[in-house]
Enzyme design. Structure first.
Site, PDB file in Angstrom:
ATOM      1  N   HIS A 269       3.972   1.492  -8.162  1.00 28.97           N
ATOM      2  CA  HIS A 269       2.894   0.500  -8.090  1.00 28.97           C
ATOM      3  C   HIS A 269       1.965   0.645  -9.308  1.00 28.97           C
ATOM      4  O   HIS A 269       1.535  -0.346  -9.895  1.00 28.97           O
ATOM      5  CB  HIS A 269       2.062   0.705  -6.820  1.00 28.97           C
ATOM      6  CG  HIS A 269       2.815   0.569  -5.533  1.00 28.97           C
ATOM      7  ND1 HIS A 269       3.174   1.650  -4.781  1.00 28.97           N
ATOM      8  CD2 HIS A 269       3.263  -0.515  -4.860  1.00 28.97           C
ATOM      9  CE1 HIS A 269       3.811   1.246  -3.696  1.00 28.97           C
ATOM     10  NE2 HIS A 269       3.882  -0.069  -3.711  1.00 28.97           N
TER      11      HIS A 269
ATOM     12  N   GLY B  27       0.808  -1.223   0.000  1.00 29.60           N
ATOM     13  CA  GLY B  27       0.000   0.000   0.000  1.00 29.60           C
ATOM     14  C   GLY B  27       0.834   1.264   0.000  1.00 29.60           C
ATOM     15  O   GLY B  27       2.023   1.241  -0.307  1.00 29.60           O
TER      16      GLY B  27
ATOM     17  N   GLN C 123      11.453  -4.315 -10.315  1.00 33.14           N
ATOM     18  CA  GLN C 123      12.914  -4.537 -10.249  1.00 33.14           C
ATOM     19  C   GLN C 123      13.552  -3.651  -9.194  1.00 33.14           C
ATOM     20  O   GLN C 123      14.719  -3.816  -8.870  1.00 33.14           O
ATOM     21  CB  GLN C 123      13.570  -4.225 -11.603  1.00 33.14           C
ATOM     22  CG  GLN C 123      13.280  -5.203 -12.706  1.00 33.14           C
ATOM     23  CD  GLN C 123      14.096  -6.481 -12.613  1.00 33.14           C
ATOM     24  OE1 GLN C 123      14.697  -6.795 -11.584  1.00 33.14           O
ATOM     25  NE2 GLN C 123      14.103  -7.233 -13.672  1.00 33.14           N
TER      26      GLN C 123
ATOM     27  N   SER D 207       9.504   5.159  -3.715  1.00 32.45           N
ATOM     28  CA  SER D 207       9.349   4.203  -2.619  1.00 32.45           C
ATOM     29  C   SER D 207       8.380   4.785  -1.605  1.00 32.45           C
ATOM     30  O   SER D 207       8.393   6.004  -1.370  1.00 32.45           O
ATOM     31  CB  SER D 207      10.708   3.959  -1.939  1.00 32.45           C
ATOM     32  OG  SER D 207      10.520   3.363  -0.666  1.00 32.45           O
TER      33      SER D 207
HETATM   34  P1  AMP Z   1       5.810  -2.499  -1.810  1.00 27.13           P
HETATM   35  O1  AMP Z   1       4.440  -1.908  -1.622  1.00 27.13           O
HETATM   36  O2  AMP Z   1       6.916  -1.568  -1.465  1.00 27.13           O
HETATM   37  O3  AMP Z   1       5.930  -3.864  -1.185  1.00 27.13           O
HETATM   38  O4  AMP Z   1       5.966  -2.731  -3.376  1.00 27.13           O
HETATM   39  C1  AMP Z   1       5.019  -3.484  -4.093  1.00 27.13           C
HETATM   40  C2  AMP Z   1       5.576  -3.775  -5.463  1.00 27.13           C
HETATM   41  O5  AMP Z   1       5.819  -2.540  -6.140  1.00 27.13           O
HETATM   42  C3  AMP Z   1       6.906  -4.526  -5.412  1.00 27.13           C
HETATM   43  O6  AMP Z   1       6.917  -5.504  -6.438  1.00 27.13           O
HETATM   44  C4  AMP Z   1       7.914  -3.436  -5.665  1.00 27.13           C
HETATM   45  O7  AMP Z   1       9.102  -3.900  -6.266  1.00 27.13           O
HETATM   46  C5  AMP Z   1       7.142  -2.544  -6.622  1.00 27.13           C
HETATM   47  N1  AMP Z   1       7.718  -1.200  -6.607  1.00 27.13           N
HETATM   48  C6  AMP Z   1       7.934  -0.404  -5.534  1.00 27.13           C
HETATM   49  N2  AMP Z   1       8.554   0.734  -5.899  1.00 27.13           N
HETATM   50  C7  AMP Z   1       8.743   0.662  -7.239  1.00 27.13           C
HETATM   51  C8  AMP Z   1       9.346   1.506  -8.214  1.00 27.13           C
HETATM   52  N3  AMP Z   1       9.882   2.679  -7.897  1.00 27.13           N
HETATM   53  N4  AMP Z   1       9.361   1.087  -9.493  1.00 27.13           N
HETATM   54  C9  AMP Z   1       8.838  -0.109  -9.850  1.00 27.13           C
HETATM   55  N5  AMP Z   1       8.262  -0.956  -8.982  1.00 27.13           N
HETATM   56  C10 AMP Z   1       8.212  -0.590  -7.689  1.00 27.13           C
END
Ligand code: AMP
Length: 300
Positions: free
Chosen positions: A43, A37, A154, A191
Site C-alpha cells: 500500500h 486497510g 498489479q 498481503s
Molecule cells: P487491499 O487493501 O488488499 O484491497 O489492497 C489495496 C491496494 O493495494 C490494491 O490496489 C492492491 O492491489 C494493492 N496491493 C496490495 N498488496 C500489494 C503488493 N504486495 N504490492 C503492490 N500493491 C499491492
C-alpha cells in the site's frame, strides 16, 4: 492530514481544496488510493507514487462487505485503524476516508456495477460476485472523491483489468495507474492476509513466487516455450508443496484475460501481447494470489 468518516464532509473538504487551488490559478490534481486497510509496504508504494505524481492524496480505508462471499473472511479480515493512520501520515496522505459500512451502504444495495466476461474467469470463477462488489465500491469512491488518478497494485492483476475496463466503459474521468507488486525479501507478495499464515504455511507459500519467477526466467531464456509447458511446470512446482492446494494456475493475455492456447508461445520473440501468469492457492484456510506479467517487449 485529515480523517473523514462521512461522505458529505469529505466532499465539502475536497471542494474547498479545489476552489482554493483555482483561486491561485491552479488545477488541483487529486489522487485516490483505495484500500481495505491493515496497510503494509505494498500500500505504501502506491501512496508514494500517488504522492509524487499529484497535488492532493486521498486514501480510503474500507473493508467492503459486498465483495466478500458468505463463507469468506469479512468478519475476521484484519483491521488496525491506528497503525493505518500512522502509515498514512508518514506517506504524506492529505485525507483519509474511513467510512462505516452504514455510511457507504445506508440502505440495501439495489444497484451494482458489473463488468462482463473479465470477471468470470480466474478469481471470479471461485469468488462469484466478488468483482461486482469491487466495481460497485470503486464506482462509489470515484463519484465521492472525483480523483484525476487512481492507483491499483498489479498484485491484483485481474482487478486492474476489470477496473480499467469499467473506467473506460462508464467514462469515468480517472486515469488508472497500475503499480508493481511489492514482495518480502524472500519473495512472498505482501498481503494483509499473510497474517493468517502459520509459520509452516508462510514457508510453504514461497512456492508461489518461486514457481512464477522460474516461469518468467524460462520464458526469457531465449528458446521456444509454450503456455502449456509453463503451466505444467507451475502446477508441478506448487503441487510438490504438501501444504498447497491449487485453486487455479492460468495463463492469459493481459489485460484481456483470454486464456492462451496450450501451444501459444511465451518466449519473448513470439509474444503477441502482454501475458499474465496468475495463481490462486490455499494454504490451510488462507487463499493467496500471485502473478507475473510478461510484457510484449520482454520488459516485465
Ligand atoms: P487491499 O487493501 O488488499 O484491497 O489492497 C489495496 C491496494 O493495494 C490494491 O490496489 C492492491 O492491489 C494493492 N496491493 C496490495 N498488496 C500489494 C503488493 N504486495 N504490492 C503492490 N500493491 C499491492
Amino acid at each position: 492530514m485529515k480523517t473523514f468518516t462521512e461522505i458529505r464532509a469529505l466532499r465539502e473538504h475536497l471542494q474547498a481544496e479545489r476552489l482554493a487551488a483555482a483561486g491561485k490559478g491552479k488545477n488541483l490534481r487529486i489522487a485516490l488510493v483505495p484500500s481495505m486497510g491493515y496497510l503494509h509496504e505494498g500500500h505504501a508504494s502506491l501512496l508514494r507514487k500517488a504522492r509524487a505524481e499529484n497535488d492532493f492524496l486521498v486514501l480510503s480505508v474500507f473493508v467492503n462487505p459486498i465483495q466478500f462471499g458468505p463463507n469468506e473472511d469479512f468478519e475476521r479480515y484484519p483491521r488496525d485503524a491506528e497503525k493505518d493512520l500512522a502509515l498514512a501520515e508518514r506517506e504524506g496522505v492529505d485525507a483519509v476516508f474511513m467510512p462505516s459500512v452504514e455510511e457507504m451502504y445506508p440502505r440495501p444495495t439495489r444497484t451494482k456495477v458489473k463488468v462482463a466476461e473479465l470477471t468470470e474467469r480466474l478469481c471470479g470463477a471461485t469468488r462469484p460476485g466478488h468483482f461486482d462488489g469491487v466495481t460497485t465500491v470503486v464506482s462509489k469512491l470515484f463519484h465521492i472523491v472525483q480523483p484525476d488518478r487512481a492507483y491499483f497494485g498489479q498484485k491484483d492483476a485481474q482487478q486492474v483489468a476489470v477496473i480499467a475496463q469499467m473506467t473506460e466503459d462508464l467514462n469515468f474521468a480517472v486515469e488508472i495507474v497500475p503499480c508493481p507488486i511489492v514482495r518480502e525479501p524472500d519473495g512472498l507478495a505482501l498481503s494483509s492476509r499473510n497474517v493468517y499464515l502459520s509459520p509452516e504455511e508462510r514457508k510453504a507459500a514461497l512456492v508461489l513466487s518461486r514457481s512464477l519467477l522460474q516461469a518468467q526466467e524460462k520464458a526469457r531464456g531465449g528458446g521456444p516455450v509454450t503456455a502449456g509447458e509453463i503451466r505444467a511446470d507451475v502446477i508441478q512446482a506448487i503441487g510438490a508443496e504438501p501444504l498447497a492446494v491449487i485453486d487455479y494456475v492460468e495463463i492469459t493475455n493481459f489485460p484481456g484475460l483470454s486464456p492462451l492456447a496450450e501451444a501459444g508461445r511465451l518466449d519473448e520473440k513470439s509474444r503477441e501481447a502482454d501475458v499474465l501468469i496468475a495463481v490462486a492457492v490455499k494454504f490451510g484456510t488462507t487463499r493467496l494470489i500471485d502473478n507475473v506479467i510478461l510484457t510484449k517487449k520482454g520488459m516485465a
